[in-house]
Design an enzyme around this catalytic site. Structure first.
Site, PDB file in Angstrom:
ATOM      1  N   ARG A  96     -21.319  -1.715 -18.717  1.00  0.00           N
ATOM      2  CA  ARG A  96     -22.281  -2.531 -17.973  1.00  0.00           C
ATOM      3  C   ARG A  96     -23.358  -1.656 -17.336  1.00  0.00           C
ATOM      4  O   ARG A  96     -24.537  -2.029 -17.292  1.00  0.00           O
ATOM      5  CB  ARG A  96     -21.554  -3.342 -16.897  1.00  0.00           C
ATOM      6  CG  ARG A  96     -22.458  -4.303 -16.097  1.00  0.00           C
ATOM      7  CD  ARG A  96     -21.619  -5.184 -15.200  1.00  0.00           C
ATOM      8  NE  ARG A  96     -22.414  -6.187 -14.512  1.00  0.00           N
ATOM      9  CZ  ARG A  96     -22.864  -6.089 -13.270  1.00  0.00           C
ATOM     10  NH1 ARG A  96     -22.601  -4.993 -12.562  1.00  0.00           N
ATOM     11  NH2 ARG A  96     -23.565  -7.058 -12.708  1.00  0.00           N
ATOM     12  N   HIS A 126     -27.526  -2.005 -17.647  1.00  0.00           N
ATOM     13  CA  HIS A 126     -28.383  -2.186 -16.481  1.00  0.00           C
ATOM     14  C   HIS A 126     -29.317  -1.004 -16.274  1.00  0.00           C
ATOM     15  O   HIS A 126     -30.354  -1.146 -15.629  1.00  0.00           O
ATOM     16  CB  HIS A 126     -27.527  -2.445 -15.238  1.00  0.00           C
ATOM     17  CG  HIS A 126     -26.967  -3.829 -15.189  1.00  0.00           C
ATOM     18  ND1 HIS A 126     -26.712  -4.505 -14.020  1.00  0.00           N
ATOM     19  CD2 HIS A 126     -26.627  -4.687 -16.183  1.00  0.00           C
ATOM     20  CE1 HIS A 126     -26.241  -5.716 -14.293  1.00  0.00           C
ATOM     21  NE2 HIS A 126     -26.167  -5.841 -15.603  1.00  0.00           N
ATOM     22  N   ASN A 181     -26.898  -5.782  -9.015  1.00  0.00           N
ATOM     23  CA  ASN A 181     -25.926  -4.687  -8.974  1.00  0.00           C
ATOM     24  C   ASN A 181     -25.120  -4.572  -7.687  1.00  0.00           C
ATOM     25  O   ASN A 181     -24.020  -4.017  -7.708  1.00  0.00           O
ATOM     26  CB  ASN A 181     -26.656  -3.354  -9.202  1.00  0.00           C
ATOM     27  CG  ASN A 181     -27.248  -3.250 -10.594  1.00  0.00           C
ATOM     28  OD1 ASN A 181     -26.645  -3.639 -11.577  1.00  0.00           O
ATOM     29  ND2 ASN A 181     -28.472  -2.721 -10.670  1.00  0.00           N
ATOM     30  N   HIS A 199     -18.844  -8.651 -23.406  1.00  0.00           N
ATOM     31  CA  HIS A 199     -18.017  -9.423 -22.476  1.00  0.00           C
ATOM     32  C   HIS A 199     -16.649  -9.753 -23.053  1.00  0.00           C
ATOM     33  O   HIS A 199     -15.883 -10.498 -22.447  1.00  0.00           O
ATOM     34  CB  HIS A 199     -18.741 -10.706 -22.067  1.00  0.00           C
ATOM     35  CG  HIS A 199     -19.876 -10.470 -21.121  1.00  0.00           C
ATOM     36  ND1 HIS A 199     -20.672 -11.486 -20.619  1.00  0.00           N
ATOM     37  CD2 HIS A 199     -20.355  -9.327 -20.568  1.00  0.00           C
ATOM     38  CE1 HIS A 199     -21.587 -10.972 -19.823  1.00  0.00           C
ATOM     39  NE2 HIS A 199     -21.423  -9.664 -19.779  1.00  0.00           N
TER      40      HIS A 199
END
Length: 320
Positions: free
Chosen positions: A61, A65, A93, A191
């Site tokens: 992740r 980001h 975040n 995911h």
């Protein structure tokens, strides 16, 4: 149909080779200056994932980001400092981004082996690749040579794709980064591992969304009450095996996507622009692994700083 997807994947790899050359990234970038860097990263990641399998998903992740804000430049790793508002404190975040201490541990070992040589951005890219591989997913070549940003962009981080977005918005945000609807779908397959806090999916399981499996909604409510428990964790994909595979897509086909943004990828009877990709990956785990690897390499080429741009941070949390 399978042949057409293979052609798409091949086209992505060919485009990738051009981007890698133009971006000055290279598979052999540290061959002479830090030949053991990949072994060091893998060693630390192996121990981190052994202790906590969820950490693999957390590192994956982080790289998403990072690359979606200012390009793949390690900006997400910077702490607050005078004149610098950390991306860690952005809406996307704050209280959810994690794994920074693992990157710190890798950086410390890399610095001991090759001082002031390997960027935090490259370490993050390698760590994300190893996270997937250690969880049973594909392994891909990581072109190296990124340099670290000396700035962060909290405002841009606030606008990262969120769990509440519809398919139109998701496609638009990925398109703005040069990634198409198929790449949106296959990258969302990350995911298949990891967890989400209750706050991110409460409205889906307690609301009136039509595209949700009713028994699944009831099941999710047990760990996500109508009020309170915002930080309670639930697995993004069930059953939670901590193994990287295509179960995520199988779940979407029966209305068991945990996040609203996940289920938006598959509309079912109503039809949707990414339904065909979900169906394909749900029935072809090998194609998912292959295309995910290709999309990760492509994403890793989003706006890297190279040459004299940026710097090689000695500490990933602060500018030199």
């Amino acid at each position: 149909m399978a042949a057409s997807y293979r052609l798409v994947a091949m086209a992505c790899f060919l485009a990738l080779l051009v981007c890698t050359t133009n971006g000055q990234l290279s598979m052999k970038f540290y061959a002479r200056t830090c030949p053991n860097v990949e072994q060091i990263v893998l060693s630390v990641m192996t121990e981190a994932v052994r202790k906590e399998p969820r950490m693999g998903a957390s590192i994956l992740r982080l790289v998403f980001h990072d690359c979606f804000v200012q390009g793949c430049d390690g900006s997400i790793l910077l702490d607050n400092a005078p004149g610098l508002a950390s991306e860690k404190d952005s809406v996307s975040n704050k209280n959810t981004a994690r794994g920074f201490e693992v990157i710190d541990a890798i950086k410390a070992q890399v610095e001991r082996a090759c001082n002031a040589t390997v960027s935090c951005a490259d370490i993050l890219a390698l760590a994300a690749r190893d996270s997937v591989s250690l969880l049973g997913g594909p392994k891909w070549p990581v072109p190296l040579g990124r340099r670290d940003s000396t700035t962060a962009n909290q405002t841009e981080a606030d606008n990262l794709p969120s769990p509440f977005e519809n398919i139109t918005s998701l496609i638009s945000k990925f398109a703005a980064k040069g990634l198409n609807a198929q790449e949106l779908t296959v990258l969302s397959g990350s995911h298949t591992v990891g967890s989400s806090i209750c706050f991110a999916f409460r409205t889906r399981v307690w609301g009136t969304e039509p595209n949700i499996n009713p028994p699944f909604a009831i099941e999710c409510r047990k760990n996500c009450p109508a009020s309170g428990g915002d930080n309670n964790l639930s697995p993004l994909t069930t059953p939670n095996t901590n193994r990287f595979g295509n179960q995520y897509f199988k779940n979407l086909m029966i209305g068991r996507g945990l996040l609203h943004s996940d289920q938006e990828l598959f509309k079912g009877g109503a039809g949707g622009p990414t339904d065909r990709f979900v169906r394909f990956y749900a029935t072809n785990g090998g194609a998912f692994a292959r295309d995910f690897a290709a999309a990760m390499v492509r994403m890793g080429n989003l706006g890297p700083k190279t040459g004299n741009q940026g710097e090689i941070r000695l500490n990933c949390r602060r500018v030199n």
